[in-house]
Design a protein around this motif. Structure first.
Motif, PDB file in Angstrom:
ATOM      1  N   HIS A 188      29.538  38.718 -30.847  1.00  0.00           N
ATOM      2  CA  HIS A 188      29.530  38.443 -29.754  1.00  0.00           C
ATOM      3  C   HIS A 188      28.310  37.430 -29.949  1.00  0.00           C
ATOM      4  N   ALA A 189      27.371  37.563 -30.548  1.00  0.00           N
ATOM      5  CA  ALA A 189      26.248  36.713 -30.848  1.00  0.00           C
ATOM      6  C   ALA A 189      26.599  35.465 -31.396  1.00  0.00           C
ATOM      7  N   GLY A 190      27.272  35.479 -32.844  1.00  0.00           N
ATOM      8  CA  GLY A 190      27.778  34.916 -33.756  1.00  0.00           C
ATOM      9  C   GLY A 190      28.985  33.742 -32.958  1.00  0.00           C
ATOM     10  N   ALA A 191      29.559  34.285 -32.117  1.00  0.00           N
ATOM     11  CA  ALA A 191      30.947  33.821 -31.424  1.00  0.00           C
ATOM     12  C   ALA A 191      29.831  32.475 -30.270  1.00  0.00           C
ATOM     13  N   ALA A 192      28.572  33.249 -29.385  1.00  0.00           N
ATOM     14  CA  ALA A 192      28.159  32.368 -28.630  1.00  0.00           C
ATOM     15  C   ALA A 192      27.026  31.134 -29.962  1.00  0.00           C
ATOM     16  N   PHE A 193      26.526  31.364 -30.719  1.00  0.00           N
ATOM     17  CA  PHE A 193      25.968  30.557 -31.856  1.00  0.00           C
ATOM     18  C   PHE A 193      27.069  29.804 -32.233  1.00  0.00           C
ATOM     19  N   TYR A 194      28.198  30.244 -32.322  1.00  0.00           N
ATOM     20  CA  TYR A 194      29.243  29.212 -32.909  1.00  0.00           C
ATOM     21  C   TYR A 194      29.734  28.299 -32.224  1.00  0.00           C
ATOM     22  N   HIS A 195      30.063  28.555 -30.951  1.00  0.00           N
ATOM     23  CA  HIS A 195      30.298  27.781 -29.981  1.00  0.00           C
ATOM     24  C   HIS A 195      28.491  26.242 -29.504  1.00  0.00           C
ATOM     25  N   HIS A 196      27.694  27.188 -29.319  1.00  0.00           N
ATOM     26  CA  HIS A 196      26.659  26.673 -29.131  1.00  0.00           C
ATOM     27  C   HIS A 196      26.316  24.759 -30.168  1.00  0.00           C
ATOM     28  N   LEU A 197      26.317  25.241 -31.333  1.00  0.00           N
ATOM     29  CA  LEU A 197      26.283  24.800 -32.371  1.00  0.00           C
ATOM     30  C   LEU A 197      27.158  24.256 -33.104  1.00  0.00           C
ATOM     31  N   PHE A 198      28.523  24.236 -33.111  1.00  0.00           N
ATOM     32  CA  PHE A 198      29.978  23.994 -33.700  1.00  0.00           C
ATOM     33  C   PHE A 198      30.603  23.418 -32.838  1.00  0.00           C
TER      34      PHE A 198
ATOM     35  N   THR B 101      28.649  27.817 -23.563  1.00  0.00           N
ATOM     36  CA  THR B 101      28.736  28.910 -23.459  1.00  0.00           C
ATOM     37  C   THR B 101      27.374  29.459 -23.541  1.00  0.00           C
ATOM     38  N   LEU B 102      26.748  29.396 -24.709  1.00  0.00           N
ATOM     39  CA  LEU B 102      24.997  29.989 -24.237  1.00  0.00           C
ATOM     40  C   LEU B 102      24.570  29.324 -23.517  1.00  0.00           C
ATOM     41  N   ALA B 103      24.894  28.524 -23.788  1.00  0.00           N
ATOM     42  CA  ALA B 103      23.436  28.192 -22.513  1.00  0.00           C
ATOM     43  C   ALA B 103      23.834  28.182 -20.841  1.00  0.00           C
ATOM     44  N   ARG B 104      24.627  29.047 -20.378  1.00  0.00           N
ATOM     45  CA  ARG B 104      24.905  29.317 -19.244  1.00  0.00           C
ATOM     46  C   ARG B 104      24.265  30.740 -18.509  1.00  0.00           C
ATOM     47  N   MET B 105      24.356  31.535 -20.196  1.00  0.00           N
ATOM     48  CA  MET B 105      23.480  32.859 -20.222  1.00  0.00           C
ATOM     49  C   MET B 105      22.166  32.301 -20.259  1.00  0.00           C
ATOM     50  N   LEU B 106      21.261  30.933 -19.988  1.00  0.00           N
ATOM     51  CA  LEU B 106      19.828  31.081 -20.270  1.00  0.00           C
ATOM     52  C   LEU B 106      19.318  30.371 -18.659  1.00  0.00           C
ATOM     53  N   PRO B 107      18.357  30.095 -18.120  1.00  0.00           N
ATOM     54  CA  PRO B 107      17.658  29.672 -17.433  1.00  0.00           C
ATOM     55  C   PRO B 107      18.548  28.684 -17.792  1.00  0.00           C
TER      56      PRO B 107
ATOM     57  N   TRP C 232      43.402  33.404 -26.346  1.00  0.00           N
ATOM     58  CA  TRP C 232      43.462  34.175 -27.010  1.00  0.00           C
ATOM     59  C   TRP C 232      41.364  33.678 -27.495  1.00  0.00           C
ATOM     60  N   GLN C 233      40.678  32.727 -27.252  1.00  0.00           N
ATOM     61  CA  GLN C 233      39.627  32.903 -27.523  1.00  0.00           C
ATOM     62  C   GLN C 233      39.030  33.595 -26.063  1.00  0.00           C
ATOM     63  N   ALA C 234      39.311  33.171 -25.328  1.00  0.00           N
ATOM     64  CA  ALA C 234      38.728  33.393 -23.688  1.00  0.00           C
ATOM     65  C   ALA C 234      39.327  35.188 -23.592  1.00  0.00           C
ATOM     66  N   ALA C 235      40.627  35.811 -23.757  1.00  0.00           N
ATOM     67  CA  ALA C 235      40.488  36.791 -24.369  1.00  0.00           C
ATOM     68  C   ALA C 235      40.460  37.762 -24.453  1.00  0.00           C
ATOM     69  N   ILE C 236      39.837  37.909 -26.151  1.00  0.00           N
ATOM     70  CA  ILE C 236      38.701  38.531 -27.147  1.00  0.00           C
ATOM     71  C   ILE C 236      37.269  38.288 -26.160  1.00  0.00           C
ATOM     72  N   ALA C 237      37.411  37.186 -25.859  1.00  0.00           N
ATOM     73  CA  ALA C 237      35.420  37.583 -24.866  1.00  0.00           C
ATOM     74  C   ALA C 237      35.294  38.418 -23.996  1.00  0.00           C
ATOM     75  N   ALA C 238      36.788  38.290 -22.977  1.00  0.00           N
ATOM     76  CA  ALA C 238      36.804  39.793 -21.981  1.00  0.00           C
ATOM     77  C   ALA C 238      36.655  40.755 -22.269  1.00  0.00           C
ATOM     78  N   VAL C 239      37.156  41.245 -23.301  1.00  0.00           N
ATOM     79  CA  VAL C 239      37.399  42.391 -23.989  1.00  0.00           C
ATOM     80  C   VAL C 239      36.525  42.622 -24.833  1.00  0.00           C
ATOM     81  N   THR C 240      35.859  41.991 -25.355  1.00  0.00           N
ATOM     82  CA  THR C 240      34.540  42.215 -26.392  1.00  0.00           C
ATOM     83  C   THR C 240      33.526  42.542 -24.272  1.00  0.00           C
ATOM     84  N   HIS C 241      33.632  41.451 -23.117  1.00  0.00           N
ATOM     85  CA  HIS C 241      32.168  41.925 -22.705  1.00  0.00           C
ATOM     86  C   HIS C 241      32.517  42.837 -22.177  1.00  0.00           C
ATOM     87  N   TRP C 242      33.780  43.634 -21.879  1.00  0.00           N
ATOM     88  CA  TRP C 242      33.959  44.570 -20.650  1.00  0.00           C
ATOM     89  C   TRP C 242      33.777  45.919 -22.277  1.00  0.00           C
TER      90      TRP C 242
END
Length: 197
Positions: free
Chosen positions: A159-169, A174-180, A84-94
């Motif tokens: 979107h940013a909140g979800a990325a930081f949630y994944h990174h911190l908690f 999730t966040l690191a793979r969009m960073l060099p 369900w998280q992957a589905a929400i992320a995909a919908v949010t991206h598009w």
């Protein structure tokens, strides 16, 4: 780092598109929210034209980014991500892609229907009009431009909140793979204190 996306990471091209567009949209937001307060001096019209020029730039970059995404694909969801998280992320991206295209298009339509003279993209060339003067259409396009911007603000925050949630908690990539990717530091052998040269 590879140019193309891999199953685990966004590649250098996708990362460059992402962060460049983020910076441009941030600049557009700041200018758009403050330029109405500027006195109607030549500086105001310069700022207004710069805002429109940056908007057209975002539109062009988003079309390139979308083309690259269709060509290069996207990483798979991070291992362990619920469906369900992957589905929400995909919908949010598009949805973010759609908004980043629709907002500059509505601004371009507003400018066109307003009956103003063609503006020059960063002073280099005239941007063609999409339609002729139409007061009703200009009003609708202006309202859509503002409404879509606030929808974008809400989605970007989520979107940013979800990325930081994944990174911190969640402590996942999730966040690191969009960073060099950081290059590992070269390890130097530790010197034996008893060793005498």
């Amino acid at each position: 780092m590879t140019l193309k996306n891999t199953p685990d990471r966004w590649g250098a091209v996708s990362q460059s598109f992402h962060w460049l567009i983020v910076l441009l949209i941030l600049a557009l937001a700041i200018v758009g929210l403050t330029m109405g307060e500027l006195p109607r001096t030549p500086k105001y019209f310069w700022v207004y034209t710069a805002h429109k020029s940056m908007g057209i730039t975002v539109l062009a970059l988003m079309l390139l980014r979308l083309g690259w995404r269709l060509y290069a694909g996207a990483p798979k969801p991070v291992a362990g991500t619920p469906t369900w998280q992957a589905a929400i992320a995909a919908v949010t991206h598009w949805a973010l892609y759609a908004l980043a295209l629709a907002i500059p298009l509505s601004g371009w339509l507003y400018d066109s229907a307003s009956g103003l003279r063609p503006f020059r993209w960063f002073g280099l060339f005239d941007v063609p009009k999409l339609v002729g003067p139409n007061e009703w259409l200009a009003d609708q396009a202006r309202d859509a431009h503002e409404l879509l911007f606030w929808v974008l603000v809400v989605l970007v925050a989520a979107h940013a909140g979800a990325a930081f949630y994944h990174h911190l908690f969640q402590r996942d990539d999730t966040l690191a793979r969009m960073l060099p990717r950081r290059r590992p530091r070269p390890t130097t052998p530790t010197q034996d204190p008893d060793h005498v040269a």
